[in-house]
Scaffold this motif. Structure first.
Motif, PDB file in Angstrom:
ATOM      1  N   PHE A   6       0.859  -1.178   0.000  1.00 36.39           N
ATOM      2  CA  PHE A   6       0.000   0.000   0.000  1.00 36.39           C
ATOM      3  C   PHE A   6       0.895   1.228   0.000  1.00 36.39           C
ATOM      4  O   PHE A   6       1.750   1.373   0.872  1.00 36.39           O
ATOM      5  CB  PHE A   6      -0.901   0.005   1.238  1.00 36.39           C
ATOM      6  CG  PHE A   6      -1.790  -1.204   1.315  1.00 36.39           C
ATOM      7  CD1 PHE A   6      -3.061  -1.169   0.785  1.00 36.39           C
ATOM      8  CD2 PHE A   6      -1.336  -2.384   1.891  1.00 36.39           C
ATOM      9  CE1 PHE A   6      -3.885  -2.291   0.841  1.00 36.39           C
ATOM     10  CE2 PHE A   6      -2.148  -3.505   1.953  1.00 36.39           C
ATOM     11  CZ  PHE A   6      -3.417  -3.459   1.427  1.00 36.39           C
ATOM     12  N   GLU A  25      -1.532  -0.132  11.848  1.00 40.31           N
ATOM     13  CA  GLU A  25      -1.792  -1.179  10.855  1.00 40.31           C
ATOM     14  C   GLU A  25      -0.782  -2.313  11.013  1.00 40.31           C
ATOM     15  O   GLU A  25      -1.126  -3.486  10.919  1.00 40.31           O
ATOM     16  CB  GLU A  25      -1.729  -0.555   9.461  1.00 40.31           C
ATOM     17  CG  GLU A  25      -2.324  -1.371   8.378  1.00 40.31           C
ATOM     18  CD  GLU A  25      -2.465  -0.610   7.070  1.00 40.31           C
ATOM     19  OE1 GLU A  25      -3.286  -1.048   6.257  1.00 40.31           O
ATOM     20  OE2 GLU A  25      -1.762   0.400   6.841  1.00 40.31           O
ATOM     21  N   ASP A  64      -8.785  -9.316   1.986  1.00 40.20           N
ATOM     22  CA  ASP A  64     -10.118  -8.794   2.271  1.00 40.20           C
ATOM     23  C   ASP A  64     -10.398  -8.787   3.765  1.00 40.20           C
ATOM     24  O   ASP A  64     -10.935  -7.819   4.298  1.00 40.20           O
ATOM     25  CB  ASP A  64     -11.196  -9.604   1.543  1.00 40.20           C
ATOM     26  CG  ASP A  64     -11.130  -9.443   0.038  1.00 40.20           C
ATOM     27  OD1 ASP A  64     -10.675  -8.384  -0.423  1.00 40.20           O
ATOM     28  OD2 ASP A  64     -11.539 -10.388  -0.668  1.00 40.20           O
ATOM     29  N   ARG A  67      -8.215  -6.000   5.475  1.00 38.24           N
ATOM     30  CA  ARG A  67      -8.642  -4.630   5.164  1.00 38.24           C
ATOM     31  C   ARG A  67      -9.985  -4.287   5.800  1.00 38.24           C
ATOM     32  O   ARG A  67     -10.232  -3.138   6.135  1.00 38.24           O
ATOM     33  CB  ARG A  67      -8.707  -4.404   3.653  1.00 38.24           C
ATOM     34  CG  ARG A  67      -7.365  -4.454   2.957  1.00 38.24           C
ATOM     35  CD  ARG A  67      -6.340  -3.547   3.572  1.00 38.24           C
ATOM     36  NE  ARG A  67      -6.595  -2.159   3.283  1.00 38.24           N
ATOM     37  CZ  ARG A  67      -5.940  -1.139   3.807  1.00 38.24           C
ATOM     38  NH1 ARG A  67      -4.975  -1.350   4.665  1.00 38.24           N
ATOM     39  NH2 ARG A  67      -6.232   0.094   3.509  1.00 38.24           N
ATOM     40  N   SER A  68     -10.852  -5.252   5.983  1.00 35.11           N
ATOM     41  CA  SER A  68     -12.150  -4.938   6.576  1.00 35.11           C
ATOM     42  C   SER A  68     -12.120  -4.954   8.104  1.00 35.11           C
ATOM     43  O   SER A  68     -12.901  -4.267   8.740  1.00 35.11           O
ATOM     44  CB  SER A  68     -13.223  -5.888   6.057  1.00 35.11           C
ATOM     45  OG  SER A  68     -12.959  -7.204   6.476  1.00 35.11           O
ATOM     46  N   GLY A  70      -8.861  -5.002   9.945  1.00 36.86           N
ATOM     47  CA  GLY A  70      -7.442  -4.970  10.269  1.00 36.86           C
ATOM     48  C   GLY A  70      -7.066  -4.332  11.585  1.00 36.86           C
ATOM     49  O   GLY A  70      -6.170  -4.781  12.267  1.00 36.86           O
ATOM     50  N   THR A  77     -11.673   0.012  12.709  1.00 36.46           N
ATOM     51  CA  THR A  77     -11.037   0.029  11.391  1.00 36.46           C
ATOM     52  C   THR A  77     -11.629   1.138  10.535  1.00 36.46           C
ATOM     53  O   THR A  77     -10.903   1.888   9.885  1.00 36.46           O
ATOM     54  CB  THR A  77     -11.187  -1.337  10.690  1.00 36.46           C
ATOM     55  OG1 THR A  77     -10.531  -2.323  11.486  1.00 36.46           O
ATOM     56  CG2 THR A  77     -10.573  -1.320   9.299  1.00 36.46           C
ATOM     57  N   MET A  81      -9.506   4.278   9.156  1.00 38.26           N
ATOM     58  CA  MET A  81      -9.407   4.559   7.720  1.00 38.26           C
ATOM     59  C   MET A  81      -9.899   5.975   7.407  1.00 38.26           C
ATOM     60  O   MET A  81      -9.306   6.677   6.588  1.00 38.26           O
ATOM     61  CB  MET A  81     -10.175   3.517   6.909  1.00 38.26           C
ATOM     62  CG  MET A  81      -9.524   2.149   6.954  1.00 38.26           C
ATOM     63  SD  MET A  81     -10.476   0.886   6.104  1.00 38.26           S
ATOM     64  CE  MET A  81      -9.877   1.110   4.437  1.00 38.26           C
ATOM     65  N   VAL A  94      -2.581   0.325  -4.354  1.00 40.76           N
ATOM     66  CA  VAL A  94      -2.339  -1.026  -3.848  1.00 40.76           C
ATOM     67  C   VAL A  94      -1.733  -1.852  -4.973  1.00 40.76           C
ATOM     68  O   VAL A  94      -2.247  -1.879  -6.087  1.00 40.76           O
ATOM     69  CB  VAL A  94      -3.656  -1.693  -3.377  1.00 40.76           C
ATOM     70  CG1 VAL A  94      -3.369  -3.092  -2.854  1.00 40.76           C
ATOM     71  CG2 VAL A  94      -4.347  -0.847  -2.334  1.00 40.76           C
TER      72      VAL A  94
END
Length: 100
Positions: A6, A25, A64, A67-68, A70, A77, A81, A94
């Protein structure tokens, strides 16, 4: 195995705050048993990323999931974000590489 990278572009004044977001993260990835690292380029060309975060994944499903959820809970999260996006000068890029 996959390597997800990222790339985050931030203003120099926001660099330390961005590093703190990425460190959260990193901690979340490591708590989930993932190898992750923060990359800080010493130099960058025009349009180059200011900071990068890499995480190793055994499967694409892990991307997935991470990221949802993390950074702790779904709500945390989402909040993380949102706060991080406020200091980004462009959406994160990404790159997904298959290694090994």
């Amino acid at each position: 195995m996959y390597l997800a990278r990222f790339s985050y572009d931030v203003m120099p004044v926001d660099r330390q705050r961005a590093i703190e977001f990425i460190q959260r993260e990193l901690e979340a990835a490591r708590k989930n048993g993932l190898n992750a690292r923060l990359l800080i380029p010493l130099t960058r060309g025009p349009g180059g990323a200011a900071l990068q975060f890499e995480v190793e994944l055994a499967s694409l499903d892990q991307l997935d999931q991470f990221r949802s959820r993390g950074v702790h809970s779904d709500q945390e999260t989402s909040d993380w974000m949102h706060a991080f996006s406020e200091i980004l000068t462009a959406p994160p890029e990404v790159e997904l590489l298959r290694v090994g």
